[in-house]
Write an enzyme that holds these catalytic residues in place. Sequence first.
Site, PDB file in Angstrom:
ATOM      1  N   TYR A   1      61.074  39.092  58.833  1.00 30.35           N
ATOM      2  CA  TYR A   1      60.536  38.111  57.896  1.00 30.35           C
ATOM      3  C   TYR A   1      61.473  36.914  57.961  1.00 30.35           C
ATOM      4  O   TYR A   1      62.669  37.043  57.732  1.00 30.35           O
ATOM      5  CB  TYR A   1      60.525  38.753  56.516  1.00 30.35           C
ATOM      6  CG  TYR A   1      59.842  37.962  55.430  1.00 30.35           C
ATOM      7  CD1 TYR A   1      58.497  38.184  55.145  1.00 30.35           C
ATOM      8  CD2 TYR A   1      60.538  37.036  54.669  1.00 30.35           C
ATOM      9  CE1 TYR A   1      57.861  37.481  54.122  1.00 30.35           C
ATOM     10  CE2 TYR A   1      59.913  36.329  53.651  1.00 30.35           C
ATOM     11  CZ  TYR A   1      58.573  36.561  53.378  1.00 30.35           C
ATOM     12  OH  TYR A   1      57.946  35.874  52.363  1.00 30.35           O
TER      13      TYR A   1
ATOM     14  N   ILE B   1      35.709  43.995  46.528  1.00 25.76           N
ATOM     15  CA  ILE B   1      36.210  45.275  46.021  1.00 25.76           C
ATOM     16  C   ILE B   1      36.231  45.224  44.495  1.00 25.76           C
ATOM     17  O   ILE B   1      36.742  44.264  43.915  1.00 25.76           O
ATOM     18  CB  ILE B   1      37.619  45.547  46.581  1.00 25.76           C
ATOM     19  CG1 ILE B   1      37.562  45.646  48.112  1.00 25.76           C
ATOM     20  CG2 ILE B   1      38.216  46.814  45.973  1.00 25.76           C
ATOM     21  CD1 ILE B   1      38.919  45.590  48.799  1.00 25.76           C
TER      22      ILE B   1
ATOM     23  N   GLY C   1      44.491  37.353  42.277  1.00 27.05           N
ATOM     24  CA  GLY C   1      45.564  36.642  41.599  1.00 27.05           C
ATOM     25  C   GLY C   1      45.784  35.248  42.173  1.00 27.05           C
ATOM     26  O   GLY C   1      46.555  34.461  41.631  1.00 27.05           O
TER      27      GLY C   1
ATOM     28  N   PRO D   1      36.008  35.315  46.934  1.00 21.89           N
ATOM     29  CA  PRO D   1      36.555  36.299  45.997  1.00 21.89           C
ATOM     30  C   PRO D   1      38.016  35.944  45.709  1.00 21.89           C
ATOM     31  O   PRO D   1      38.789  35.679  46.628  1.00 21.89           O
ATOM     32  CB  PRO D   1      36.442  37.622  46.762  1.00 21.89           C
ATOM     33  CG  PRO D   1      35.462  37.359  47.873  1.00 21.89           C
ATOM     34  CD  PRO D   1      35.662  35.923  48.230  1.00 21.89           C
TER      35      PRO D   1
ATOM     36  N   GLU E   1      39.508  40.974  53.682  1.00 21.48           N
ATOM     37  CA  GLU E   1      39.811  39.642  53.143  1.00 21.48           C
ATOM     38  C   GLU E   1      38.595  38.935  52.544  1.00 21.48           C
ATOM     39  O   GLU E   1      38.397  37.732  52.730  1.00 21.48           O
ATOM     40  CB  GLU E   1      40.485  38.765  54.226  1.00 21.48           C
ATOM     41  CG  GLU E   1      41.772  39.389  54.759  1.00 21.48           C
ATOM     42  CD  GLU E   1      42.578  38.490  55.690  1.00 21.48           C
ATOM     43  OE1 GLU E   1      42.351  37.277  55.708  1.00 21.48           O
ATOM     44  OE2 GLU E   1      43.456  39.039  56.399  1.00 21.48           O
ATOM     45  N   GLY E   2      37.777  39.697  51.863  1.00 25.46           N
ATOM     46  CA  GLY E   2      36.653  39.092  51.147  1.00 25.46           C
ATOM     47  C   GLY E   2      35.484  38.695  52.016  1.00 25.46           C
ATOM     48  O   GLY E   2      34.545  38.060  51.524  1.00 25.46           O
ATOM     49  N   THR E   3      35.495  39.082  53.288  1.00 26.82           N
ATOM     50  CA  THR E   3      34.417  38.644  54.184  1.00 26.82           C
ATOM     51  C   THR E   3      33.260  39.630  54.252  1.00 26.82           C
ATOM     52  O   THR E   3      32.183  39.280  54.721  1.00 26.82           O
ATOM     53  CB  THR E   3      34.938  38.439  55.622  1.00 26.82           C
ATOM     54  OG1 THR E   3      35.429  39.686  56.112  1.00 26.82           O
ATOM     55  CG2 THR E   3      36.061  37.408  55.654  1.00 26.82           C
ATOM     56  N   LEU E   4      33.491  40.890  53.849  1.00 24.03           N
ATOM     57  CA  LEU E   4      32.453  41.913  54.003  1.00 24.03           C
ATOM     58  C   LEU E   4      31.965  42.454  52.667  1.00 24.03           C
ATOM     59  O   LEU E   4      31.033  43.263  52.629  1.00 24.03           O
ATOM     60  CB  LEU E   4      32.984  43.083  54.852  1.00 24.03           C
ATOM     61  CG  LEU E   4      33.511  42.737  56.246  1.00 24.03           C
ATOM     62  CD1 LEU E   4      34.043  43.984  56.936  1.00 24.03           C
ATOM     63  CD2 LEU E   4      32.431  42.079  57.098  1.00 24.03           C
TER      64      LEU E   4
END
Lengths: 530, 530
Positions: free
Chosen positions: A450, A263, A128, A125, A257-260
Amino acid sequence: MSRPRSWWGWGWADRALDAEASRRLAARVAAFGLPLDGTLARVPDPAGLGLPEPRLTPPASLAELCRTDPLTRAAHTHGKAYRDVVRNLRGELDHAPDLVAYPRSEADLVALLDWAVADDVAVVPYGGGTSVVGGVECRDRSRPVLSIDLTGLSGVVEVDEISRAARIRAGTLGPELEDQLRPSGLTLRHFPQSFEFSTLGGWLATRAGGHFATGHTHIEDLVAAVRVVTPAGVAGSLRVPGSGAGPSPDRLWLGSEGTLGVITEAWVRVQSRPRFRAAAAVRFEEYADAVAATRDVVQSGLQPANCRLLDRLESMLGAGVRDGSCRLLLGFESADHPVDSALNRAVQLCRARGGHPDAPTREKEMRADAPDAVAEWRDTFVSAPYLRDALARLGAVVETFETACTWAGFDALHAAVIDAVAHAGIAINGSPALVTCRFTHVYPDGPAPYFTVYAAGRRGAEVAIWDQIKVAASEAIVANGGTITHHHAVGRDHRPWYDRQRPDPFALALRATKRALDPAGVLNPGVLVD
Amino acid sequence: MSRPRSWWGWGWADRALDAEASRRLAARVAAFGLPLDGTLARVPDPAGLGLPEPRLTPPASLAELCRTDPLTRAAHTHGKAYRDVVRNLRGELDHAPDLVAYPRSEADLVALLDWAVADDVAVVPYGGGTSVVGGVECRDRSRPVLSIDLTGLSGVVEVDEISRAARIRAGTLGPELEDQLRPSGLTLRHFPQSFEFSTLGGWLATRAGGHFATGHTHIEDLVAAVRVVTPAGVAGSLRVPGSGAGPSPDRLWLGSEGTLGVITEAWVRVQSRPRFRAAAAVRFEEYADAVAATRDVVQSGLQPANCRLLDRLESMLGAGVRDGSCRLLLGFESADHPVDSALNRAVQLCRARGGHPDAPTREKEMRADAPDAVAEWRDTFVSAPYLRDALARLGAVVETFETACTWAGFDALHAAVIDAVAHAGIAINGSPALVTCRFTHVYPDGPAPYFTVYAAGRRGAEVAIWDQIKVAASEAIVANGGTITHHHAVGRDHRPWYDRQRPDPFALALRATKRALDPAGVLNPGVLVD
């Protein structure tokens, strides 16, 4: 024709620094001790790179959604981390997806997933494409790879002005989302650094953090319901302002993160646009005092929109401070009421720790045409990745990483990370890498530091050099109790440390969930869970 | 000897209303039209109730942790809902656990779970036992039932004053927790109505909501890490102030209601005790104006600690208002700075919607011995369940239920619920049930309305009458987009509606997780998932 995006680097193709600007930049960085050979790597043409032949032919019914041209495949091969940019510049596109699909509707997406499951095709998936963790790069080449670009599923679909909520498609980019909310006087007020080029779906899938330092700055606090297409069916949660009914369904998809699942849309909490604003920069001679003052401010309950502490080197390199002091940037915003008393109290707390405000604090009612927080932030941060890309082309190693830790643990973590990265620089280059630190978010129980690293590179070895520094930094973070992500995901790059930090029974649960929702294991293989 | 808890009703045994006080209460409620027969049900002695013989003998190594006396088993049979109290009074203890175990350590708990799995024993994790959703009542009698009372795993173990965090064992009751934090000047500031008799572990397992109306009032916002014993191993999450690493591990356990593991301790976020406070009550002639004003206040970003809107009947019965108006109770608190300007702004927003503050607003720096929010709340709310118990003994049907919905959906939901409950009362008793509504929490995107029902009962039919009203109320809630819980769990009582509202793929994921973590299915069977 729409403005072209860079396939190899950050953002707009026309914003990449040209040769002259790159030379000036090289001269500037040489001044703080980063040796560069002065040559600017050429950007290759994807058509000439001999990308691997696509191993995949879509069924006729889906063919018109799919593209196989080299430019499209190249642009969908990597995210936008430093190591992605370097590999793009070197034409290392072995992990190119076989096919890129652009669904125009949820039905298209369902059809694409059905096909992927039936034909055993790995699915990435893609929102951007601003991942900095290898999140969109399928390194497992045992199956054909389909990148599903979701930017066709875009737009604000519905606004509930009474409840301050909006239903928005997942592929909507930040500026488009804000533009479509503006006529209602509303804003999502979620401004990650990637804002211009990342999507609502990507923010949700990675639990993105916005620009604001405190309060509801994380996307998970701004979402009321999500809709997700999984191989096991479509999940849509109830839009309610709060619920205690079992474990939160939304929290399963947030950070997945696109594993399940993929969206497709969400109801998000929007708010009135800010009208009142006050800001100040506070100077501290001692970093320890500045850290303590920052802690006092966030533990006071004042909730500054900005509470960004820059350490000495970050103050110098990032804010042009010449006297070796540190800076705490404070800002407050409200759509409803003046915030001068909040700023004054925060400055008072800073003075008690030895801080000196640089300039008189200011309070204003914002004019409609006045620069707002977004515009100001945009000025400050938007150019950073373009500079990073130019430095990459000049042969420097420049990258960032993040963590979050307790206040009690921060001093040790900060020292250990700086030390580990500097030593890694010495081991590699014979000279320490430069490391700067700022807080992007602060919580009553700890900061989110950061770090930015600048190190000398060697042509052809940049990725290996960075990976070595990254390992040293990650080990120092984990050894000192920090969390391991970047912007704000695990992806493929953080798996070794994530797997060590994740509670084993939770890993069991996640694997069981993966098997239940994606039994063929087609969704973003290699991310989070195997 | 410690002060005895009531086995059959709420709280302390010695706080139950005596015959004289009950007679006075009956006279008071008769005045608002609730007919009572005037007799007070006798409280039975559990020893005389002929509880079913325990079907379970603990292994010798665990025997000293276990009790089988009738009083202990009776006290652990039900929670504290109205229907629990009525059944206790009638001696209906068919669902008594066979055994009650009191682990003194996590090792004890692990040994108990190992035994339960090996011998196929159902396990009910039991904190303070204040469930109002059938959460601690194992109705599946196909296996022996072991209630594990966790109040032996108690105490504040560690305080990190720098990071404002404390490690606290799950069996710690509210007052004990606050007492042990007080010497550090800190507070968890989580005050659910059950505060005196419920535990940290229970709050976490049910995603409890505290007394405060906005801000970090839900326990999930106050927890930094949890430790959970599951049949598949012990899970301990990393204590960090924030993380974007995958789906949140903690969120799997929060709200899991004892079905996926037993929470043994948590790191929670604590804060300084409040010193500044301001409050006002605002009168509204029209409920619609009051609702709009409440929405304006919460959407202003002011974050009142108290923002409790009482509808007409609630104002009359709950706050003694005689003129048929509604009341919005507003309060602000801070440990750091005065809050008078925040209250003044909130009152100004209320005036713009036609509200009139009852009394001048006040601002004070709280003295150490001054009544604080806890004490004040305690005065107001703590006695309510004792009155409920007395009314139950007098034969009335008195119960509460809750939901949360969007602001846009509230008017329709409120009207539908009042109508459904009133009609259910007519169908049952020939006269409408009385229903009052207050907001317990308010969010920018919607309120959490809390309803109280008063209806005539019939001896022996009270539970059936209440169940009939509850079905009518729950159907009206679900039909109008409200969430279905109570304080703030699903338990066994809300399963039919919860199952309808839960996204199917999430149900798949939850079942898979259950099988992975509790393959023998011993943990709290019947709750959330089968």
